[in-house]
Scaffold this active site. Structure first.
Site, PDB file in Angstrom:
ATOM      1  NE  ARG A 216       0.017   6.317  -5.278  1.00  0.00           N
ATOM      2  CZ  ARG A 216       0.000   4.980  -6.395  1.00  0.00           C
ATOM      3  NH1 ARG A 216      -0.068   5.315  -7.455  1.00  0.00           N
ATOM      4  NH2 ARG A 216      -0.553   3.923  -5.811  1.00  0.00           N
TER       5      ARG A 216
ATOM      6  CD  GLU B 172      -0.982   5.286 -11.976  1.00  0.00           C
ATOM      7  OE1 GLU B 172      -1.021   4.045 -12.079  1.00  0.00           O
ATOM      8  OE2 GLU B 172      -2.286   5.752 -11.836  1.00  0.00           O
TER       9      GLU B 172
ATOM     10  CB  SER C   8      -4.246   8.109 -14.125  1.00  0.00           C
ATOM     11  OG  SER C   8      -4.826   7.007 -14.873  1.00  0.00           O
TER      12      SER C   8
ATOM     13  NE  ARG D  90       0.188  -0.603  -4.475  1.00  0.00           N
ATOM     14  CZ  ARG D  90      -0.255  -0.476  -5.597  1.00  0.00           C
ATOM     15  NH1 ARG D  90      -1.520  -0.200  -6.004  1.00  0.00           N
ATOM     16  NH2 ARG D  90       0.357  -0.079  -6.647  1.00  0.00           N
TER      17      ARG D  90
ATOM     18  NE  ARG E  95      -8.321   4.634  -5.661  1.00  0.00           N
ATOM     19  CZ  ARG E  95      -7.881   5.087  -6.658  1.00  0.00           C
ATOM     20  NH1 ARG E  95      -6.759   4.520  -7.139  1.00  0.00           N
ATOM     21  NH2 ARG E  95      -8.497   6.208  -7.504  1.00  0.00           N
TER      22      ARG E  95
END
Length: 421
Positions: free
Chosen positions: A385, A345, A348, A273, A258
């Site tokens: 994460r 988070e 998801s 991130r 990403r």
RNA sequence: GGAGGGAUGGCAGAGUCUGGUUUAAUGCGGCGGUCUUGAAAACCGUUGUCCUUCACGGGACCGGGGGUUCGAAUCCCUCUCCCUCCGCCA
């Protein structure tokens, strides 16, 4: 992508669903354009019909009559050509409009303008208690020699990380744990390609909307996936599945890439991130009337994993403004991270209904007709994460990290101790 | 990277040289039936997708895109993928 007949029949409902996402689309203009398309289609079909008939006659006609007939058909051929050109232009306009319209939100999705409008529907687990001030994963990673962000910056730039020692092993323990669990729940384990064609990106709705977040190769027109959802969804593109083989479930392990454009300064340092991380993803091709049930099923697995890991988390119903283009509904699991003293988070799950299936042309055979299936995706474990969560929640006063019991047999160790030397 | 061959319905496979009754033959598989105590075999029937129309009907699709022609599975250009051989390689 939405179907035009569906929009025609349910105009108000579609508008309301889009409004829930704070999106305004001129659907009347789209329908008008489609009217023109249908009219042109009828006209060109008629010309073709004429041509087909004449073509047979010419084939059977005696030589002296042939030339006259051919001359006569020349003008029909010309008309058809110009008609087809206009039809194509109109079709492209319709497609262009259609491809940018997001999936309308489900009526149970909270309305909202900011991410804070999402709703915590329940909280599970217990907040961990430490007899000391807990460290964050960056510090733990440094003192236990588990992560190297500085050298990653030297080699690759910011937002990259080297996993080292027990942390590298723990990642693979988590992958094995996840594959085993998901296999027992009917998921087919898959390691998919991470470089994909534009078709897969458009089909899943990441293009054209999220172009700035996607890495693209320079010489080959291939994209790096941000999630294995893309390659798994594309797996059944242009296929007609049998009703009795649904739901078809896949567990995909892949590296995810990403660009994180526009996030400068957010979550810097560490690996919360990063541009590259690994993930085990769940993906289901479901019957249309069972997709919300499947969505709940996938959520329940996500929660089961959180409980196995002994984590404290919120289940969040994501508000309309924070749904991606293709999601009709989305739940996040936000996990408590002691190092940040915040819920963040970790997973998801989205029901994209028939949005991706229509773009990818994935259908299901029923007695009456073939209909688009529904697709549902959800994170099993976002490895980077999850490692953060395990480090921060498992840390002990002596500086070591205890790891969850379910991972012992896969990892081959029960805690990550301070280096003795 | 080099040389050659190929892509046709769920699968196999004809048609391409020589453009026109091809609504793409035929076989297998699938589904339904006859026969049978049941099954197999045999026989009979049936069997793609999409667009358009209230309907009757019409149209498109032979790997993708473009071209020639009154007319293209068939001729031309181009791209992609697959196979065989050589080279290189984890």
């Amino acid at each position: 992508m939405l179907s035009i007949p569906y929009i025609r029949k349910n105009l108000e409902e579609v508008k309301a669903g889009l409004e829930r996402k704070n999106v305004v689309v001129n659907l009347e203009r789209l329908l008008k354009l489609d009217d023109k398309r249908r009219q042109l289609k009828t006209e060109t079909d008629k010309l073709r019909s004429k041509q087909n008939k004449a073509s047979k006659e010419i084939g059977a006609a005696p030589a002296e009559k042939k030339q006259a007939k051919i001359k006569e058909m020349k003008s029909v051929s010309d008309d058809l050509k110009s008609g087809l050109a206009e039809l194509e232009k109109t079709e492209n306009k319709v497609k262009e409009m259609l491809i940018t319209i997001p999936n309308p939100a489900h009526k149970t999705v909270p309305k909202g303008k900011k991410d804070t409008d999402s709703v915590v529907i329940r909280t599970e687990g217990k907040k961990p208690v430490f007899g000391f001030k807990p460290k964050d994963h960056v510090e733990l990673g440094k003192t236990l020699d588990l992560m190297d962000v500085e050298r990653a910056a030297k080699v690759s730039g910011s937002r990259f990380v080297y996993l080292k020692n027990e942390l590298a092993l723990l990642e693979y323990a988590l992958v094995q744990y996840a594959f085993n669990k998901l296999k027992s729940k009917g998921f087919t384990p898959v390691v998919p390609p991470v470089l994909v064609k534009g078709m897969a990106m458009y089909g899943t709705g990441f293009l054209p909307a999220d172009e700035s977040q996607i890495y693209k190769t320079e010489h080959d027109d291939l994209y790096l996936v941000g999630t294995s959802e893309v390659s798994i969804a594309g797996y059944h593109a242009d296929e007609i599945l049998n009703e009795d083989e649904l739901p078809k479930r896949y567990a995909g392990f892949s590296t995810c890439f990403r660009r994180e454009a526009g996030t400068y300064g957010k979550d810097m340092g560490g690996m919360f991130r990063v541009h590259q991380f690994d993930k085990v993803e769940m993906f289901s091709f479901a019957k249309p009337d069972e997709s919300y049930q499947e969505h709940d099923f996938i959520l329940s697995i996500e929660e089961e994993i959180m409980k196995d890991m002994g984590l404290h988390y919120n289940v969040v119903n994501i508000c309309g403004c924070d749904l991606g283009v293709s999601a009709a509904k989305k739940y996040d699991l936000d996990v408590y991270l002691p190092g940040q003293d915040a819920f963040r988070e970790l997973t998801s799950t989205s029901n994209t209904t028939d949005y991706q299936a229509r773009r990818l042309n994935i259908r299901m055979r029923t007695e009456k007709e073939n209909v688009n299936v529904h697709t549902v995706n959800g994170t099993a474990i976002a490895l980077g994460r999850m490692l953060i969560a395990l480090m921060e929640n498992g840390q002990q006063k002596d500086g070591s990290i205890k790891i969850p019991g379910v991972l012992h047999k896969y990892a081959g160790f029960e805690k990550i101790g301070p280096k003795s030397s």
